[in-house]
Each structure stands twice: as structure tokens, then as C-alpha cells.
Design an enzyme around this catalytic site. Structure first.
Site, PDB file in Angstrom:
ATOM      1  N   ASN A 270       3.925   1.452   2.273  1.00  0.00           N
ATOM      2  CA  ASN A 270       5.057   0.660   1.781  1.00  0.00           C
ATOM      3  C   ASN A 270       5.796   1.265   0.637  1.00  0.00           C
ATOM      4  O   ASN A 270       6.984   1.266   0.480  1.00  0.00           O
ATOM      5  CB  ASN A 270       4.447  -0.745   1.414  1.00  0.00           C
ATOM      6  CG  ASN A 270       3.579  -1.129   2.407  1.00  0.00           C
ATOM      7  OD1 ASN A 270       2.417  -1.539   2.201  1.00  0.00           O
ATOM      8  ND2 ASN A 270       4.161  -1.426   3.602  1.00  0.00           N
TER       9      ASN A 270
ATOM     10  N   ASP B  63       0.061   6.522  -4.319  1.00  0.00           N
ATOM     11  CA  ASP B  63      -1.348   6.246  -4.914  1.00  0.00           C
ATOM     12  C   ASP B  63      -1.574   7.438  -6.028  1.00  0.00           C
ATOM     13  O   ASP B  63      -1.891   7.133  -7.012  1.00  0.00           O
ATOM     14  CB  ASP B  63      -2.425   6.280  -4.035  1.00  0.00           C
ATOM     15  CG  ASP B  63      -2.257   5.042  -3.176  1.00  0.00           C
ATOM     16  OD1 ASP B  63      -1.305   3.946  -3.428  1.00  0.00           O
ATOM     17  OD2 ASP B  63      -3.023   4.639  -2.322  1.00  0.00           O
TER      18      ASP B  63
ATOM     19  N   HIS C 201       1.009  -1.007   0.003  1.00  0.00           N
ATOM     20  CA  HIS C 201      -0.039  -0.188   0.192  1.00  0.00           C
ATOM     21  C   HIS C 201       0.923   1.192  -0.196  1.00  0.00           C
ATOM     22  O   HIS C 201       2.134   1.087   0.034  1.00  0.00           O
ATOM     23  CB  HIS C 201      -0.879  -0.034   1.240  1.00  0.00           C
ATOM     24  CG  HIS C 201      -2.277  -0.843   1.055  1.00  0.00           C
ATOM     25  ND1 HIS C 201      -3.254  -0.516   0.069  1.00  0.00           N
ATOM     26  CD2 HIS C 201      -2.641  -1.793   1.779  1.00  0.00           C
ATOM     27  CE1 HIS C 201      -3.961  -1.563   0.092  1.00  0.00           C
ATOM     28  NE2 HIS C 201      -3.785  -2.417   1.171  1.00  0.00           N
TER      29      HIS C 201
END
Length: 390
Positions: A134, A162, A131
């Protein structure tokens, strides 16, 4: 454009592209669909979470079970006429479903497939779960974020890997591939967007400096991460905060004068204990007034100081209000939700955000019909459980 992605990175990329005019068809499974639908808080009457509503407005939803031959075949029919397919599965998943790039390109040589993953389509971590936390850890960004070298790293307040490393770079890659396809005889591309690579790229100047000096950058001690009294966050009398970015001598001098501490103007580049002492003097001066008092005091001055806004203050701030950065977008429940306009959509005459986020499978019948499936074929798909139509 077909969007097979879920959660944040892929939907953010396709939101940017939707705001630029793309017809984005969100392809969800027939079970839970995009898990973000279930993340609270829920939008009243809309049946979805606020994050889903924000990321998926203006898109259409088709629900297909790609594990069933009928669902896979229906998806291939959609992909035959698609310009772009965006996916965020682990590498190899689409190949195992028999809808990978090679299969799609053999049927539609113009198709551009953008694969967003944590660690890339190749390399030793290609199959590893992860995610954002990480990814920014391996990128080196997390290690620089925190109060100081003696304090532990602290999670970033936004999902940098992200949103930017994955979503933003994916949108850029898709636009570049579309332009390249137009100049290359219509040939498609398979795009490999790694969120870890993307997050690491935002440290290119820091990593270059470390390479030149041969020293490790230290959390809380470098110029732009709290190491200088000219560039850090200071607390005000009411427990709120000011961001001070007075890097250049003219800004630092003007700030010191406004604080009544002109004697500090020559101390911008102090080091060691002297640097800490300068920062402490500035902090003491700023703690004598409230945040809003300082905002009024600095109005019209070139000091590079702005208030640290809480998130419930952002939309109403005069800057965002004047630029029309937020709009009241329609929701599926008939209400409205205040959402930010993506910056990519800012140009003269740009349209406001289009339509609410779709219900799962809301457009299954319409989109499949556009791909040439007869109503009887669509009925059979729904009856067999290979498609969902809401």
C-alpha cells in the site's frame, strides 16, 4: 535503546543501530511477542523463524504487558534511563497506554522517541492500516514497476517502504537526533518517520523529470525502467538472465562489439519501433549463450553487465565472499545461520554480528535489575502476569 517495534521496519532500524554498537532492548508483550517469531521457515532448534533471527540478532528481550499498570510502570523505569525509544504502533497508541512522548519526555528530557508509521503522525491517513504494498502504491513506486504500460503493476521484490522508507530512514533520523542532542543542551526529540514518505523520496529524480516535462512517467518505457535497450534485463540460452546497464556510449559500444553486433553501437538512443527492433536484436544475440558463458565472455570488459543471481547464489558469489558480506551467526539453538552483515557496520575493526536473536523475555530480569528494580519487584511483576521471564 528500547525497541517496541515489531515485524520489519523498526527491527531493521534497530538492527542497523545494534551493528553500530547500540545496546538494543527489544520490549515485547507477554502474549505472542513479535509476530515475526512465528513466521516460517523456523530455524532448527532455535524456536523462531529465520526472518526474526536475522532481524533481531544481538538484541536483548524484555517482555512486559503495557496494558497493566505494573507493566507500564516498569517500562517507564526503563525509559527513564534510555537514550532512544523506537516504536511502530499506529499514531496515538502509546499515548493511550500513557507512555507516549510527552509522558516519557517529562520524566527523561533527553529521550529521543522515533515513531515509524505507514502514513505519518499527522494527516488524513494517520490512523489508516497498511502494509508495504500500500505504501509503495501511494508513493508512486508500484505504478512504475512492471513489464510495460499495457501490463499491470507488479509487486516489488523487496519491501522498499518497510526496509528503506521506514527502517533506514529511522536509523538515520535517530543518529541525527543523537548528534543534535549533543549540540543542543541534551534535549530529546520526537521523530516522525512515514514509510510512504520514505518510499516516495526514492522517486525524487523521476518526479522532478515529470514535473519539468508535464508528462506522466510510463511503466516499462522510461530510460531506467526497461525503456532503453541499453538498460534492461535479457534472457540467456539456459533460461537465466543478464542485467545490462550499458548507458554510456563507451559501454554500449563495447557491449555491441562483444556481442558481435557492432552495427548496433550507434542505435543506443533509438526511439519507437526502431528502439524495439534494437532491443530484439540484442535479445537474440544474448540468447545464443548461457548466462555463465556470457559472464566468462564479459570478464575484464567494461560493459556494465552482471548475472541476475537467484537468491541461493548470492552468498557464494565471489564478490560477497571476498568482502565477507555473510557470516555464520550463532542461533539460540546452538547452531549457526548464514546472515548478511549490515553495510552500516563496515569500518576498520568492526566487530562481527553479536549474539543470537533472544528468546521472548530472555533478559527481562537482567534488564529490569539494571533499571534499579529489586528482585522482589521483578518477582511480583512476573507473578502478576505483567512481565514474562524465560
Amino acid at each position: 535503546m528500547l525497541d517496541l517495534s515489531r515485524l520489519l521496519p523498526g527491527p531493521y532500524a534497530t538492527l542497523l543501530l545494534a551493528d553500530l554498537g547500540a545496546d538494543v532492548v527489544k520490549v515485547e508483550d507477554t502474549g505472542l511477542g513479535d509476530y515475526l517469531r512465528l513466521l516460517p521457515p523456523a530455524v532448527p532448534g532455535a524456536g523462531v523463524g529465520a526472518a526474526f533471527a536475522a532481524l533481531n540478532r544481538g538484541k536483548r528481550s524484555v517482555a512486559l504487558d503495557l496494558k497493566r499498570p505494573e507493566g507500564r510502570d516498569a517500562f517507564l523505569r526503563l525509559a527513564d534511563g534510555a537514550d532512544v525509544v523506537v516504536e511502530s504502533f499506529r499514531p496515538g497508541v502509546l499515548d493511550r497506554l500513557a507512555v507516549g512522548y510527552d509522558v516519557l519526555a517529562a520524566r527523561n528530557p533527553r529521550v529521543i522517541v522515533c515513531a515509524i508509521s505507514g502514513y505519518g503522525q499527522d494527516g488524513p491517513y494517520r490512523d489508516r492500516a497498511g502494509h508495504d504494498l500500500n505504501y509503495v502504491a501511494l508513493a508512486g513506486a508500484l505504478g512504475l514497476n512492471g513489464a510495460g504500460a499495457a501490463a499491470p503493476p507488479h509487486p516489488l521484490s523487496v519491501q522498499l517502504a518497510d526496509i528503506a522508507g521506514g527502517g533506514l530512514y529511522a536509523a538515520i533520523a535517530v543518529l541525527a537526533a543523537l548528534a543534535g542532542r549533543a549540540a543542543d543542551g541534551g534535549r530529546g526529540r520526537h521523530l516522525d518517520v512515514s514509510m510512504t514518505d520514505g518510499a516516495a523520496s526514492f522517486l525524487l529524480h523521476d518526479l522532478a523529470a515529470a514535473a519539468v516535462t508535464g508528462t506522466n512517467l510510463r511503466r516499462g518505457e522510461e530510460l531506467l525502467i526497461g525503456g532503453s535497450p541499453t538498460y534492461r534485463v535479457y534472457e540467456t540460452a539456459d533460461g537465466k538472465f543478464l542485467s545490462v546497464g550499458a548507458l554510456e556510449p563507451k559501454f554500449w559500444g563495447a557491449l555491441c562489439e562483444a556481442l558481435g553486433r557492432s552495427d548496433l553501437a550507434s542505435q543506443a538512443n533509438a526511439q519507437g519501433e526502431e528502439r524495439a527492433a534494437v532491443a530484439a536484436e540484442v535479445a537474440a544475440a544474448i540468447r545464443t549463450r548461457t548466462r555463465d558463458d556470457w559472464v566468462a565472455r564479459f570478464a575484464g570488459l567494461d560493459v556494465c553487465v552482471e548475472p541476475v543471481l537467484d537468491n541461493d547464489e548470492v552468498a557464494a558469489h565471489p564478490l560477497h565472499a571476498a568482502r565477507g558480506s555473510f557470516v555464520d551467526a550463532a542461533t539460540a539453538g546452538g547452531g549457526t545461520l548464514r546472515l548478511m552483515v549490515t553495510p552500516a557496520a563496515r569500518w576498520s575493526g568492526a566487530a562481527p554480528p553479536r549474539g543470537p536473536a533472544p528468546r521472548q523475555g530472555e533478559h527481562t530480569r537482567a534488564v529490569l535489575a539494571e533499571a534499579g528494580l529489586a528482585s522482589t519487584e521483578i518477582d511480583r511483576l512476573v507473578q502478576a502476569g505483567a512481565a514474562l521471564s524465560s
